[in-house]
Design a protein around this motif. Structure first.
Motif, PDB file in Angstrom:
ATOM      1  N   GLN A 259     -30.011 -14.468 -11.387  1.00  0.00           N
ATOM      2  CA  GLN A 259     -30.525 -13.772 -10.213  1.00  0.00           C
ATOM      3  C   GLN A 259     -30.986 -12.354 -10.537  1.00  0.00           C
ATOM      4  O   GLN A 259     -31.818 -11.792  -9.851  1.00  0.00           O
ATOM      5  CB  GLN A 259     -29.410 -13.653  -9.149  1.00  0.00           C
ATOM      6  N   LYS A 260     -30.329 -11.750 -11.573  1.00  0.00           N
ATOM      7  CA  LYS A 260     -30.574 -10.340 -11.857  1.00  0.00           C
ATOM      8  C   LYS A 260     -30.288 -10.125 -13.335  1.00  0.00           C
ATOM      9  O   LYS A 260     -29.352 -10.723 -13.866  1.00  0.00           O
ATOM     10  CB  LYS A 260     -29.577  -9.503 -11.013  1.00  0.00           C
ATOM     11  N   MET A 261     -31.085  -9.318 -14.002  1.00  0.00           N
ATOM     12  CA  MET A 261     -30.829  -9.075 -15.421  1.00  0.00           C
ATOM     13  C   MET A 261     -31.087  -7.616 -15.747  1.00  0.00           C
ATOM     14  O   MET A 261     -31.911  -6.963 -15.111  1.00  0.00           O
ATOM     15  CB  MET A 261     -31.807  -9.846 -16.315  1.00  0.00           C
ATOM     16  N   VAL A 262     -30.413  -7.155 -16.782  1.00  0.00           N
ATOM     17  CA  VAL A 262     -30.767  -5.841 -17.326  1.00  0.00           C
ATOM     18  C   VAL A 262     -30.404  -5.816 -18.817  1.00  0.00           C
ATOM     19  O   VAL A 262     -29.372  -6.340 -19.222  1.00  0.00           O
ATOM     20  CB  VAL A 262     -30.083  -4.700 -16.545  1.00  0.00           C
ATOM     21  N   VAL A 263     -31.310  -5.239 -19.592  1.00  0.00           N
ATOM     22  CA  VAL A 263     -31.114  -5.176 -21.044  1.00  0.00           C
ATOM     23  C   VAL A 263     -30.490  -3.828 -21.382  1.00  0.00           C
ATOM     24  O   VAL A 263     -30.824  -2.804 -20.775  1.00  0.00           O
ATOM     25  CB  VAL A 263     -32.469  -5.330 -21.771  1.00  0.00           C
ATOM     26  N   SER A 264     -29.559  -3.841 -22.340  1.00  0.00           N
ATOM     27  CA  SER A 264     -28.911  -2.578 -22.713  1.00  0.00           C
ATOM     28  C   SER A 264     -29.918  -1.659 -23.403  1.00  0.00           C
ATOM     29  O   SER A 264     -30.973  -2.088 -23.846  1.00  0.00           O
ATOM     30  CB  SER A 264     -27.732  -2.847 -23.644  1.00  0.00           C
ATOM     31  N   ARG A 265     -29.527  -0.381 -23.491  1.00  0.00           N
ATOM     32  CA  ARG A 265     -30.445   0.642 -23.994  1.00  0.00           C
ATOM     33  C   ARG A 265     -30.923   0.374 -25.417  1.00  0.00           C
ATOM     34  O   ARG A 265     -32.021   0.748 -25.793  1.00  0.00           O
ATOM     35  CB  ARG A 265     -29.733   1.994 -23.971  1.00  0.00           C
ATOM     36  N   ASP A 266     -30.088  -0.283 -26.225  1.00  0.00           N
ATOM     37  CA  ASP A 266     -30.489  -0.529 -27.605  1.00  0.00           C
ATOM     38  C   ASP A 266     -31.140  -1.897 -27.788  1.00  0.00           C
ATOM     39  O   ASP A 266     -31.406  -2.324 -28.905  1.00  0.00           O
ATOM     40  CB  ASP A 266     -29.292  -0.376 -28.549  1.00  0.00           C
ATOM     41  N   GLY A 267     -31.374  -2.588 -26.658  1.00  0.00           N
ATOM     42  CA  GLY A 267     -32.096  -3.859 -26.716  1.00  0.00           C
ATOM     43  C   GLY A 267     -31.270  -5.014 -27.238  1.00  0.00           C
ATOM     44  O   GLY A 267     -31.781  -6.115 -27.424  1.00  0.00           O
ATOM     45  N   LYS A 268     -29.964  -4.788 -27.492  1.00  0.00           N
ATOM     46  CA  LYS A 268     -29.182  -5.842 -28.128  1.00  0.00           C
ATOM     47  C   LYS A 268     -28.506  -6.769 -27.135  1.00  0.00           C
ATOM     48  O   LYS A 268     -28.278  -7.926 -27.429  1.00  0.00           O
ATOM     49  CB  LYS A 268     -28.088  -5.210 -29.015  1.00  0.00           C
ATOM     50  N   TRP A 269     -28.157  -6.218 -25.958  1.00  0.00           N
ATOM     51  CA  TRP A 269     -27.360  -6.997 -25.008  1.00  0.00           C
ATOM     52  C   TRP A 269     -28.105  -7.196 -23.701  1.00  0.00           C
ATOM     53  O   TRP A 269     -28.892  -6.370 -23.286  1.00  0.00           O
ATOM     54  CB  TRP A 269     -26.023  -6.296 -24.720  1.00  0.00           C
TER      55      TRP A 269
ATOM     56  N   GLY B 102     -23.684   3.543 -20.159  1.00  0.00           N
ATOM     57  CA  GLY B 102     -23.453   3.662 -21.594  1.00  0.00           C
ATOM     58  C   GLY B 102     -23.551   2.280 -22.205  1.00  0.00           C
ATOM     59  O   GLY B 102     -24.412   1.488 -21.815  1.00  0.00           O
ATOM     60  N   MET B 103     -22.646   1.980 -23.165  1.00  0.00           N
ATOM     61  CA  MET B 103     -22.659   0.660 -23.762  1.00  0.00           C
ATOM     62  C   MET B 103     -21.393  -0.123 -23.413  1.00  0.00           C
ATOM     63  O   MET B 103     -21.221  -1.244 -23.864  1.00  0.00           O
ATOM     64  CB  MET B 103     -22.765   0.775 -25.299  1.00  0.00           C
ATOM     65  N   ASP B 104     -20.512   0.512 -22.584  1.00  0.00           N
ATOM     66  CA  ASP B 104     -19.205  -0.121 -22.398  1.00  0.00           C
ATOM     67  C   ASP B 104     -19.025  -0.782 -21.041  1.00  0.00           C
ATOM     68  O   ASP B 104     -18.065  -1.497 -20.838  1.00  0.00           O
ATOM     69  CB  ASP B 104     -18.078   0.908 -22.544  1.00  0.00           C
ATOM     70  N   ALA B 105     -19.886  -0.475 -20.090  1.00  0.00           N
ATOM     71  CA  ALA B 105     -19.639  -0.999 -18.752  1.00  0.00           C
ATOM     72  C   ALA B 105     -20.953  -1.328 -18.061  1.00  0.00           C
ATOM     73  O   ALA B 105     -21.995  -0.788 -18.429  1.00  0.00           O
ATOM     74  CB  ALA B 105     -18.864   0.018 -17.926  1.00  0.00           C
TER      75      ALA B 105
ATOM     76  N   PRO C 193     -30.041   5.171 -15.194  1.00  0.00           N
ATOM     77  CA  PRO C 193     -29.328   5.029 -16.469  1.00  0.00           C
ATOM     78  C   PRO C 193     -29.674   6.154 -17.439  1.00  0.00           C
ATOM     79  O   PRO C 193     -30.828   6.559 -17.534  1.00  0.00           O
ATOM     80  CB  PRO C 193     -29.824   3.681 -17.021  1.00  0.00           C
ATOM     81  N   GLU C 194     -28.654   6.657 -18.096  1.00  0.00           N
ATOM     82  CA  GLU C 194     -28.852   7.629 -19.170  1.00  0.00           C
ATOM     83  C   GLU C 194     -28.216   7.059 -20.431  1.00  0.00           C
ATOM     84  O   GLU C 194     -27.518   6.036 -20.369  1.00  0.00           O
ATOM     85  CB  GLU C 194     -28.159   8.960 -18.808  1.00  0.00           C
ATOM     86  N   CYS C 195     -28.422   7.739 -21.561  1.00  0.00           N
ATOM     87  CA  CYS C 195     -27.887   7.184 -22.802  1.00  0.00           C
ATOM     88  C   CYS C 195     -26.355   7.162 -22.802  1.00  0.00           C
ATOM     89  O   CYS C 195     -25.739   6.343 -23.466  1.00  0.00           O
ATOM     90  CB  CYS C 195     -28.402   7.974 -24.001  1.00  0.00           C
ATOM     91  N   ASP C 196     -25.729   8.069 -22.050  1.00  0.00           N
ATOM     92  CA  ASP C 196     -24.278   8.166 -22.110  1.00  0.00           C
ATOM     93  C   ASP C 196     -23.629   7.989 -20.736  1.00  0.00           C
ATOM     94  O   ASP C 196     -22.534   8.471 -20.512  1.00  0.00           O
ATOM     95  CB  ASP C 196     -23.863   9.509 -22.708  1.00  0.00           C
ATOM     96  N   GLY C 197     -24.332   7.339 -19.815  1.00  0.00           N
ATOM     97  CA  GLY C 197     -23.757   7.131 -18.494  1.00  0.00           C
ATOM     98  C   GLY C 197     -24.846   6.781 -17.495  1.00  0.00           C
ATOM     99  O   GLY C 197     -25.940   6.380 -17.897  1.00  0.00           O
ATOM    100  N   VAL C 198     -24.495   6.948 -16.231  1.00  0.00           N
ATOM    101  CA  VAL C 198     -25.488   6.658 -15.195  1.00  0.00           C
ATOM    102  C   VAL C 198     -25.452   7.789 -14.193  1.00  0.00           C
ATOM    103  O   VAL C 198     -24.370   8.243 -13.789  1.00  0.00           O
ATOM    104  CB  VAL C 198     -25.162   5.321 -14.491  1.00  0.00           C
TER     105      VAL C 198
ATOM    106  N   GLN D 132     -19.734   8.856 -16.104  1.00  0.00           N
ATOM    107  CA  GLN D 132     -19.698   8.706 -17.564  1.00  0.00           C
ATOM    108  C   GLN D 132     -18.276   8.413 -18.023  1.00  0.00           C
ATOM    109  O   GLN D 132     -17.311   8.706 -17.318  1.00  0.00           O
ATOM    110  CB  GLN D 132     -20.202   9.970 -18.269  1.00  0.00           C
ATOM    111  N   ARG D 133     -18.189   7.830 -19.182  1.00  0.00           N
ATOM    112  CA  ARG D 133     -16.881   7.642 -19.779  1.00  0.00           C
ATOM    113  C   ARG D 133     -16.363   8.998 -20.207  1.00  0.00           C
ATOM    114  O   ARG D 133     -17.110   9.813 -20.746  1.00  0.00           O
ATOM    115  CB  ARG D 133     -17.036   6.728 -20.992  1.00  0.00           C
ATOM    116  N   VAL D 134     -15.098   9.259 -19.948  1.00  0.00           N
ATOM    117  CA  VAL D 134     -14.558  10.564 -20.302  1.00  0.00           C
ATOM    118  C   VAL D 134     -14.479  10.646 -21.824  1.00  0.00           C
ATOM    119  O   VAL D 134     -13.901   9.768 -22.470  1.00  0.00           O
ATOM    120  CB  VAL D 134     -13.160  10.761 -19.686  1.00  0.00           C
ATOM    121  N   PRO D 135     -15.059  11.678 -22.419  1.00  0.00           N
ATOM    122  CA  PRO D 135     -15.070  11.779 -23.879  1.00  0.00           C
ATOM    123  C   PRO D 135     -13.645  11.875 -24.430  1.00  0.00           C
ATOM    124  O   PRO D 135     -12.745  12.405 -23.767  1.00  0.00           O
ATOM    125  CB  PRO D 135     -15.827  13.082 -24.138  1.00  0.00           C
TER     126      PRO D 135
END
Lengths: 845, 535
Positions: free
Chosen positions: A226-236, A275-278, A309-314, A326-329
């Motif tokens: 129904q809905k898709m989104v590709v990760s920033r690095d194109g891998k997922w 980011g890449m984790d959530a 979307p940003e490289c390190d969060g939304v 963002q994920r807390v550093p």
């Protein structure tokens, strides 16, 4: 403790903390995202808002005309423009990497706007098919777009910098796809964009490329997406299935990484990677954050939001605020987690004690002594991740406090972080409204940031930042100067020039020519001329002067520069532009240009060169050209031989002669041309009478020699008389000619005709050179000078005779030289030595 | 022997210059297998190659050959790919020719920025064969820009040259263009090697028309140790030195066969033997040269050159040259003497001028009118218009030195057996004390002169205080001598180079010298550039 309140705002997802600080309350008024199409650029970029014409909305107190409005990330208005474009509904809009807003409308036209809501010409078309079939949907990435038509055909523009639409393969589907996503060209094997389509009733993903369609994920998906989104690095690929599951797969759909049930089977309105984790899923009033494991996090909103979307969060944009999720550093976690006893946390705590003059500070420090550098580093790092200035400051103070007790910490680390933070805080101010995180800043790079600032006409800030960071300020000043010119239509040239020069001089080596070119483009030719005068680089200055019609100045500057190439550039420009006579006049006044013109014309524009010389009264130069041409007949056998008297050739020479005669400085040349014509006539006659083609184009002397060699003494005599050949020359010529044919009898006879005017040396030399010693001996005694006699004897190897003659000459140096000549001959040497000895003591001899 | 000069011992890193040029050339020819090399001429190219690369000097007249080549291919229906690489850069005028011939769309244009060719460890050439003629006769000063650019490029590698002295119109112009280039594209002085005190002399070759009779076909340069030893000697001395070498070798050999030797002595001997082929070759060469230098005509000519330079016996010189013409001796020989004669007398009286010109045209043909015209335009052979000041100059600069010991010289005059080349004498003064003490003499010579200090930051006011720092003659910190770049606009002879090397080798000399020139010339080749037959 202060630490507690910080961590209290965090949410735990699986084993990671997330935070969602508010970056700005939105400064805009009366913007309801629900009624609008919105495009927000990543890297804290601007937000474009326009009323959504696909929705039926109630107009309050507003114009029926739609307005495109641009804001910075804090909702501060940048610019707006009334939207009156034809071509149907607005399908989609997005910001490209260089912050151009691209808007796709139904008929496939793409309108582009800059940051100031100025339309960028020309408009782009997606092509005839899109125009005919209507664009139904589109997906953007960095610098490209893919459009799908109502007949489910796909077209893409891979790069807006070269906007050519490219058709993709036909996916052969009946119904419009449920969802679309793209993998950017930089992440695909082929280097071309891949479009992923989720289609109804088919549990696969269609991958459409330029040259084919693949079906992926068969047997893996268990139903349509129904809905898709590709990760920033194109891998997922994160997708939402028909039955309410969140799937994370590899982007080639070969394996499922994560599969989680969601609370709803209704597809979310928005889905985004954090980011890449959530992965974030947004339904009407709920934002759900899913991690790889553990319970999802829920956020509730009572107003519509947009996920950016940003490289390190939304970033989360709502009507009233801009937040950053963002994920807390890790460094921040180590300091602020409740109950943390990490060295960094203890250092932070120590500072607190220190500030309160508590001895606990020292205790803390002693406790973490061995790991103090790590603690300092963590505080520095955490300060970089903070948006809150006072917390940045506290963290940096903690770092600096720790550093004081720490011998082996990189000293400039704190300084460097301060620098970065000062830049970040400056651009984060709501007026500028670029809320970059440190990670985004590093990825974007300072030079791109400066580019964005000047694009937004924030020149002063850009200048200060580039100065602060030690970067080249030329870009900023150049852009400022050009913008200033564009914006200052009403300022008089001289005033504007002063304003510009005042700033341009800040930057050594800046191109005044480029600024001048811009002034000229803006119709300010006079200003351009004034500016270009300040350009030190002739190679930039001269072409510009030409383009603004200042040819004479251009010629002067080119000449001064000494660069011949520039002079030619101007020369050809003027040549093409002006009438011949005017052109001739111009270059005649400029010796270098004139000489270069002559050099070029001598090779390629012979006739034109004659015109030039005639127009400037240089008749002798025309004469030289004609004379030169007369030899062209020799090269062209058709024209020369066979023609009686070599008519045309001689005529040219005679014409040259008369031209030379026009000026009294060229009497010599005139006479020479006359003689040349005469010589050709005689030579031609000789060729006719002797039936030998060996005379034409030999010299007068050679002609005489040839006649003598042929035994035609009368002819030789005639040439001698015709050209008044001196007796001296005549004797040399005749002697050598006779020696050539070894007519020694005739030679002797000639020597006795009368006393030769130049003595007997020619005879001696001719015989010696012909290696006829016996003949030479006849003439050597007749040489008047004993020195010459001595040398001549020596040359034919007669030592004794040479010595005798030399002693007559009483020349010691000559003897020495002769001795050298006979160096190999011991007997001869001794003769010369004796003689020389005698010479040195004249009394003894 | 190496085919190209070894540059390891050069006072500045010339190897990098050569390597750069090499790399760029390889780039042009990259990926090409089976490259055939041809000289550019009007003749059509007979080859199966489908790709033709022209490496051509950016002179408009050369474009004609390329055009004719391509037109010929077109007429034969041959399809080829054409690349034209301009040396050292593409120019408007050359492209104009292609455009006029409608060929500019058929050729790919590139550049081969070859500005400098190191000829030896202390000699650089710009290889501008025609520079002198183009400047003097055609008024085409492209070469001056080229020279300035080349020096500026050197500055980019080795730092700004702080002191600059020039003599002659062309040299002063080069200095002017160089200063413009520095203003347009400044060389920053911060991170450079060790030229800090270099100064530069520019000198138009006013009198560079004489030289020894050296002419070589074998590559001879500093890589050949023996050659390095003998090349700068007077021709009279070379044979003696070679004889000494050979004799000592022979002596060693005799000792070797008669007495018993230790191993290390043997080794030394074998080492010496290695240089045997070199000695043999040089003896052969010297012998060959002797056949010229001992000829009466060579001696006669040398004598005559001295007589002309001494400038005491006008009639003897005039008669001698007249006789050469009557005997139809090679024209270049005649013109060489004639030019020397005319220059030292600041032209010939009109009667003699016209007479000799007429005799020349009669003897060698009317086609030489252009050559004479060229020489006149260049002021090399002309009508006398003012009194000659040659005698004053000669005396003031001590150009003619009596009793020169050619074997153990103590003055540069040894190179011409008693005549010190004017150009080198000027440089000697410039190096020793600058122009000021010889100002009066310089004014007697044609063209302006110039002496200026330059700084890397000259156009940035805030750094003005820095530029005046390097003053006086000082040694560079690492003990090497400071460098002087001597640039000859128009050409330099081997004899002049020898004289400079002699200066350089003198005790108390504070500088290393590097010589740069438009071309290494001799009397013959220089005269030839002015020869233009109408035919």
């Amino acid at each position: 403790m202060a630490n507690v309140s910080v961590a209290a705002e965090w949410q735990l997802l699986y084993n990671r903390y997330y935070r969602k600080p508010e970056l700005y309350p939105m400064r805009w008024k009366h913007v309801d995202l629900a009624r609008h199409k919105v495009a927000a650029a990543p890297f804290g970029g601007p937000v474009a808002v326009i009323r959504d014409d696909s929705k039926i909305v109630q107009l309050h107190a507003e114009s029926a005309l739609r307005k495109l409005r641009l804001f910075n990330s804090a909702g501060h208005p940048l610019a707006d423009a009334v939207w009156r474009h034809p071509g149907g509904r607005l399908i989609g809009m997005s910001w490209t990497d260089d912050l151009t807003l691209v808007c796709v409308v139904q008929d496939g036209t793409i309108y582009r706007y800059d940051l100031h809501a100025q339309l960028v010409e020309p408009n782009i078309s997606m092509g005839k098919e899109c125009f005919e079939q209507n664009v139904a949907d589109c997906v953007f990435w960095g610098n490209g777009v893919v459009c799908i038509t109502e007949q489910n055909q796909l077209f893409c523009i891979p790069d807006f910098r070269n906007p050519k639409p490219v058709p993709l393969a036909d996916p052969m589907i009946e119904e419009p796809p449920r969802c679309i996503a793209v993998i950017e060209p930089q992440y695909t094997m082929s280097g071309n964009v891949e479009v992923l389509l989720g289609v109804a009733d088919d549990p696969v993903v269609l991958v459409v490329e330029e040259d084919g369609v693949q079906r992926l994920g068969e047997g893996l998906l268990r139903g349509p997406l129904q809905k898709m989104v590709v990760s920033r690095d194109g891998k997922w690929l994160a997708s939402f299935t028909h039955d309410g599951r969140l799937l994370v797969t590899t982007s080639d759909l070969t394996g499922i990484i994560i599969e989680r049930e969601c609370e709803s089977s209704l597809p979310p309105e928005q889905i985004a990677w954090c980011g890449m984790d959530a992965v974030l899923l947004y339904w009407d009033d709920m934002l759900l954050m899913m991690g790889p494991d553990g319970d999802p996090v829920h956020y509730f909103y009572d107003e519509p939001i947009i996920l950016i979307p940003e490289c390190d969060g939304v970033r989360i944009l709502s009507n009233t605020s801009m937040e950053f999720l963002q994920r807390v550093p890790d460094s921040t976690v180590s300091i602020f987690t409740i109950g943390s006893t990490s060295p960094a946390a203890l250092l932070y705590d120590a500072l607190d004690h220190f500030d309160r003059r508590s001895a606990k500070a020292d205790e803390n420090l002693r406790l973490i002594k061995p790991s103090l550098p790590e603690a300092v580093e963590a505080c520095v790092d955490a300060s970089g991740h903070e948006f809150d200035v006072s917390r940045q400051r506290t963290l940096l103070r903690a770092a600096s406090y720790g550093q004081a007790f720490c011998s082996n910490f990189q000293r400039d680390r704190i300084q460097e972080m301060c620098k970065i933070l000062r830049v970040l805080n400056a651009v984060r101010s709501p007026e500028i409204g670029i809320p970059l995180s440190i990670q985004q800043y590093k990825l974007l790079s300072p030079s791109v940031l400066i580019g964005r600032l000047i694009n937004a006409h924030r020149h002063l800030l850009a200048l200060r930042i580039s100065e602060y960071l030690g970067m080249n300020q030329e870009v900023v000043i150049m852009h400022w100067a050009c913008s200033k010119i564009t914006a200052s239509l009403s300022i008089p040239d001289a005033t504007l020039l002063d304003i510009l020069l005042d700033k341009l001089k800040l930057c050594k080596g800046i191109s005044y020519a480029a600024v001048a070119a811009h002034a000229d483009k803006n119709g300010r030719r006079k200003l351009a001329a004034m500016l270009v005068d300040h350009e030190p680089r002739s190679s930039k200055q001269v072409p510009l002067l030409l383009s603004i019609g200042e040819e004479d100045t251009a010629l002067m500057k080119a000449t001064e520069s000494g660069d011949i190439d520039l002079v030619y550039l101007v020369l050809f420009h003027i040549w093409q532009k002006r009438q011949s006579l005017e052109f001739f006049g111009t270059i005649q006044a400029r010796p270098l240009a004139r000489d270069l013109f002559i050099t070029y014309a001598r090779c390629y524009k012979h006739e034109y060169l004659k015109d030039f010389f005639l127009s400037t009264g240089q008749l002798q130069d025309v004469a030289f050209l004609l004379w030169k041409e007369s030899w062209e007949f020799v090269k062209n056998p058709m024209a020369s031989k066979g023609s009686p008297l070599h008519g045309p050739r001689i005529k040219l020479i005679e014409k040259a002669q008369s031209l030379f005669a026009e000026t009294k400085e060229h009497v010599f040349e005139s006479k020479a041309a006359e003689e040349h014509a005469k010589l050709l006539r005689i030579q031609h006659e000789l060729e006719v009478t002797t039936k030998q083609a060996i005379f034409v184009d030999s010299s007068i002397s050679d002609t005489i020699r040839t006649c003598i060699v042929l035994g035609n003494h009368r002819a030789a005599m005639r040439v001698k008389t015709e050209f008044k050949v001196s007796e001296k020359r005549w004797y040399w010529l005749k002697v050598f000619a006779l020696a050539t044919i070894k007519d020694w009898v005739a030679l002797e006879k000639f020597s006795k005709e009368k006393r030769p005017p130049i003595g007997y040396r020619p005879f001696v030399e001719a015989c010696i050179e012909a290696d006829e010693k016996a003949e030479a001996i006849k003439y050597i005694p007749k040489l008047a000078d004993p020195r010459e006699r001595a040398e001549s004897y020596a040359r034919i190897g007669l030592v004794k005779e040479a010595a005798d003659a030399a002693s007559q000459a009483k020349d010691g140096e000559l003897l020495g030289r002769l001795k050298l000549t006979f160096a190999q001959n011991a007997a001869a040497s001794s003769i010369f030595d004796t003689l020389r000895d005698r010479l040195s003591f004249p009394g003894a001899s | 022997m190496a085919q190209i000069p070894n540059l390891d011992n050069a006072p500045i890193n010339l190897i990098s210059i050569r390597e750069q040029s090499q790399k760029e050339l390889i780039n042009i020819l990259k990926n090409e297998h089976g490259v055939e090399l041809r000289h550019l001429s009007a003749d059509h190219i007979q080859t199966d190659c489908t790709k033709v690369v022209y490496l051509v000097r950016s002179q408009p007249n050369l474009m004609r050959h390329i055009c004719s080549n391509i037109h010929h291919d077109e007429s034969k229906g041959l399809q080829r790919e054409y690349h034209v690489y301009f040396v050292p850069r593409r120019t408007v005028v050359c492209e104009k020719v292609l455009e006029e011939e409608k060929l500019h769309n058929m050729v790919t244009i590139g550049e081969y920025p070859l500005y400098i060719v190191p000829m030896d460890e202390d000699v650089l050439s710009f290889e501008l064969d025609l520079a002198y003629k183009e400047c003097q006769v055609d008024g085409d000063t492209s070469s001056l820009w080229h020279i300035a650019k080349a020096i500026h490029k050197l500055e980019f590698s080795f730092g700004v040259i702080p002191n600059l002295r020039a003599k002659g119109k062309a040299s002063v112009r080069v200095a002017d263009i160089l200063n413009r280039m520095q203003a347009e594209e400044p060389v920053n002085s911060s991170d450079f090697l060790n030229i800090k005190n270099g100064s530069i002399e520019l000198d138009a070759s006013i009198m560079g028309l004489q030289q020894e009779g050296k002419k070589t076909k074998v590559p001879l340069n500093s890589s050949d140790k023996l050659f390095k030893e003998i090349r700068d000697l007077n021709f009279e001395v070379v044979v003696q030195i070679l004889r000494q070498k050979a004799t000592s070798m022979k002596q060693d050999y005799t000792e070797m066969t008669t007495t018993s030797q230790s191993v290390s002595e043997l080794k030394d001997f074998v080492k010496k033997l290695n240089s045997l082929p070199e000695i043999t070759r040089h003896i052969n060469l010297a012998q060959h040269l002797t056949t010229f230098t001992s000829k009466p005509s060579f001696m006669g000519q040398l004598d005559m050159e001295h007589t002309i330079v001494e400038s005491q016996s006008y009639d003897i010189c005039f008669d001698y040259i007249e006789e050469l013409i009557h005997k139809q001796e090679p024209l270049t020989t005649v013109l060489r003497l004639l030019i020397l004669f005319s220059v030292t007398n600041s032209g010939l009286p009109k009667k003699h001028f016209d007479y000799l010109r007429r005799e020349l045209l009669h003897s060698y043909g009317f086609e030489h009118i252009t050559t004479l015209n060229n020489l006149e335009k260049a002021g090399l052979f002309k009508k006398q218009e003012s009194r000659s000041n040659w005698l004053t100059i000669k005396r003031a600069l001590q150009l003619v030195v009596e009793d020169t010991d050619t074997a153990n010289p103590n003055d540069i005059s040894y190179v011409f057996s008693g005549y010190a080349p004017l150009s080198i004498r000027l440089i000697q003064h410039a190096i020793r004390s600058g122009w000021r003490p010889v100002e009066e003499i310089l004014k007697l010579l044609p063209g302006p002169h110039l002496e200026t200090k330059r700084g890397a930051f000259s156009n940035s006011p805030s750094f003005d205080s820095l530029s005046g720092v390097s003053t006086g003659i000082a040694k560079v910190p690492d003990g090497r001598r400071a460098l002087v770049l001597v640039v000859f606009v128009g050409g330099v002879t081997f004899a002049e180079i020898s004289a400079l090397r002699f200066l350089c080798s003198q005790e108390g000399m504070a500088y290393d010298l590097i010589i740069a020139t438009t071309k290494i010339v001799n009397g013959q080749t220089l005269v030839e550039t002015f020869m233009e037959k109408l035919g």
